[in-house]
Design a protein around this motif. Structure first.
Motif, PDB file in Angstrom:
ATOM      1  N   GLY A 138       2.954   5.840  -2.932  1.00  0.00           N
ATOM      2  CA  GLY A 138       4.086   6.628  -3.399  1.00  0.00           C
ATOM      3  C   GLY A 138       4.091   6.776  -4.910  1.00  0.00           C
ATOM      4  N   ALA A 139       3.780   5.691  -5.612  1.00  0.00           N
ATOM      5  CA  ALA A 139       3.722   5.751  -7.069  1.00  0.00           C
ATOM      6  C   ALA A 139       2.641   6.726  -7.527  1.00  0.00           C
ATOM      7  N   TRP A 179       0.825  -1.205   0.000  1.00  0.00           N
ATOM      8  CA  TRP A 179       0.000   0.000   0.000  1.00  0.00           C
ATOM      9  C   TRP A 179       0.861   1.258   0.000  1.00  0.00           C
ATOM     10  N   ILE A 180       1.941   1.231   0.762  1.00  0.00           N
ATOM     11  CA  ILE A 180       2.835   2.390   0.813  1.00  0.00           C
ATOM     12  C   ILE A 180       3.456   2.649  -0.553  1.00  0.00           C
ATOM     13  N   VAL A 181       3.933   1.588  -1.207  1.00  0.00           N
ATOM     14  CA  VAL A 181       4.547   1.732  -2.529  1.00  0.00           C
ATOM     15  C   VAL A 181       3.516   2.231  -3.544  1.00  0.00           C
ATOM     16  N   ALA A 214       7.484   5.236  -6.396  1.00  0.00           N
ATOM     17  CA  ALA A 214       7.486   3.860  -5.891  1.00  0.00           C
ATOM     18  C   ALA A 214       8.833   3.494  -5.293  1.00  0.00           C
ATOM     19  N   THR A 215       9.926   3.936  -5.907  1.00  0.00           N
ATOM     20  CA  THR A 215      11.264   3.592  -5.405  1.00  0.00           C
ATOM     21  C   THR A 215      11.524   4.227  -4.044  1.00  0.00           C
ATOM     22  N   ILE A 216      11.216   5.505  -3.918  1.00  0.00           N
ATOM     23  CA  ILE A 216      11.472   6.214  -2.655  1.00  0.00           C
ATOM     24  C   ILE A 216      10.643   5.619  -1.525  1.00  0.00           C
ATOM     25  N   THR A 217       9.340   5.472  -1.742  1.00  0.00           N
ATOM     26  CA  THR A 217       8.497   4.934  -0.671  1.00  0.00           C
ATOM     27  C   THR A 217       8.795   3.460  -0.421  1.00  0.00           C
TER      28      THR A 217
END
Length: 366
Positions: free
Chosen positions: A21-22, A16-18, A53-56
């Motif tokens: 973030g995306a 869910w976080i990713v 997506a990468t950061i989160t």
């Protein structure tokens, strides 16, 4: 089984976080395109999705599998200003490094530009600030989940408890044994430090078995489960038993730090309750009903019967056995505030021989 469910829950939260973030990255690119920074193309949308997506993904993995796991326990015990400053600095560096790595690589392979430093000069600071704002928002939501529980937060947002509603739940009341004597021996400050550390350690057990901390009251913690979730694989009972085992394993550390090894007493009960919001400036979910009152009385009666865990026999009959523990039926016991006795049982380690209650002692437990 419980470890699997715990891991599955963590992976679900990370997913869910990713995803969030995306989506934030995509929205950010769309906003920049809307103000004329660049045209909104498929490549621009892809870059926003990948960056978000990468950061989160990186920071979410750290939060879930390091910071809020056993490995992060020493970090979570740091003073609040130190935690905030350290995480802000580290997260800012991770965000800047991630953005720089991907976007400079992208520009280096763009035929029209081929200037990898262009991104750092013109866009890095802006993108880092936006990413930090998104991460802080996720941090706020995760902290709120930890403060009041994910299920409670969701239900408050959805307005589920605006009006009282009936539920069927399990309640585990746990308090530190002989806390009054401990306070006389250690003093108020050290006693608070001891209680805080005990609950810090027990929280990992509660999370592992899917329990929700309903509240802390002095030297007592109240844990709850929806009935079906808590009964599955005897999760509620296993949670209580593991609490005792954990404190036994850490007894040497507590003796070195506080000069004594704490123990707990507990009462476990399940059944129908009424749940609803109470308060205005500070909203809390409050549970009413005989189920909650009986669980509290069981924890209090455990001291009178010289047992550490009591639960009704009717509840114990529905729970599977736990290796290394033996069940001891105590018979009918009159609890304070009840007109009829409750048939109780206790669980003790198989190696221990628990003393039988003296004649008439059960009736005097009230």
């Amino acid at each position: 089984m419980d470890g699997f469910h715990c891991l599955r829950g963590k992976l679900t939260a990370l997913a869910w976080i990713v995803a969030g973030g995306a989506l934030a990255g995509l929205v950010y690119v769309a906003l920049l395109a809307n103000v004329g920074k660049f045209p909104f193309t498929l490549q621009a949308a892809r870059n926003g999705l990948i960056n978000g997506a990468t950061i989160t993904g990186i920071l979410g993995t750290f939060e879930i599998f390091v910071w809020h796991a056993q490995a992060g326990a020493p970090l979570r015990r740091l003073p609040f200003p130190v935690r905030v400053a350290s995480k802000t600095l580290v997260y800012g560096l991770v965000i800047a490094a991630t953005l720089t790595t991907y976007n400079t690589w992208l520009l280096a392979h763009t035929v029209e530009v081929r200037d990898p430093w262009l991104y750092i000069r013109e866009n890095l600071a802006r993108d880092t600030l936006f990413s930090m704002a998104v991460v802080l928002l996720f941090q706020f939501v995760m902290q709120m989940r930890r403060l009041i529980g994910g299920r409670v937060l969701t239900n408050i947002v959805l307005g589920r408890y605006t009006r009282p509603r009936e539920e069927t739940r399990l309640f585990l009341f746990v308090d530190i044994a002989d806390s009054t004597a401990i306070a006389h021996r250690l003093g108020d400050l050290e006693t608070h430090a001891l209680i805080s550390r005990v609950f810090f350690d027990l929280d990992a057990v509660i999370a592992r078995y899917g329990g929700e901390v309903h509240r802390y009251v002095g030297d007592q913690v109240v844990v709850t489960w929806p009935l079906e979730a808590g009964m599955a694989n005897g999760r509620c009972l296993r949670c209580a038993l593991e609490m005792r085992r954990l404190l036994e394993r850490r007894a040497l550390w507590y003796r070195r730090r506080f000069g004594l090894a704490p123990a707990v007493r507990a009462g476990l009960n399940g059944g129908p309750v009424v749940a609803g919001e109470c308060g205005d400036a500070r909203i809390e979910i409050v549970y009413f009903g005989d189920t909650v009152n009986t669980a509290a009385r069981l924890e209090q009666t455990a001291k009178a019967l010289d047992r550490w865990l009591l639960l009704p026999t009717t509840l114990a009959d529905r729970l599977p056995g736990v290796p290394g523990w033996r069940r001891e039926d105590l018979g009918p016991v009159m609890l304070k505030g009840r007109d009829t006795p409750v048939t109780l049982c206790a669980f003790e380690p198989e190696a221990e021989a628990a003393p039988a209650p003296a004649p008439g002692r059960a009736a005097a437990a009230a």
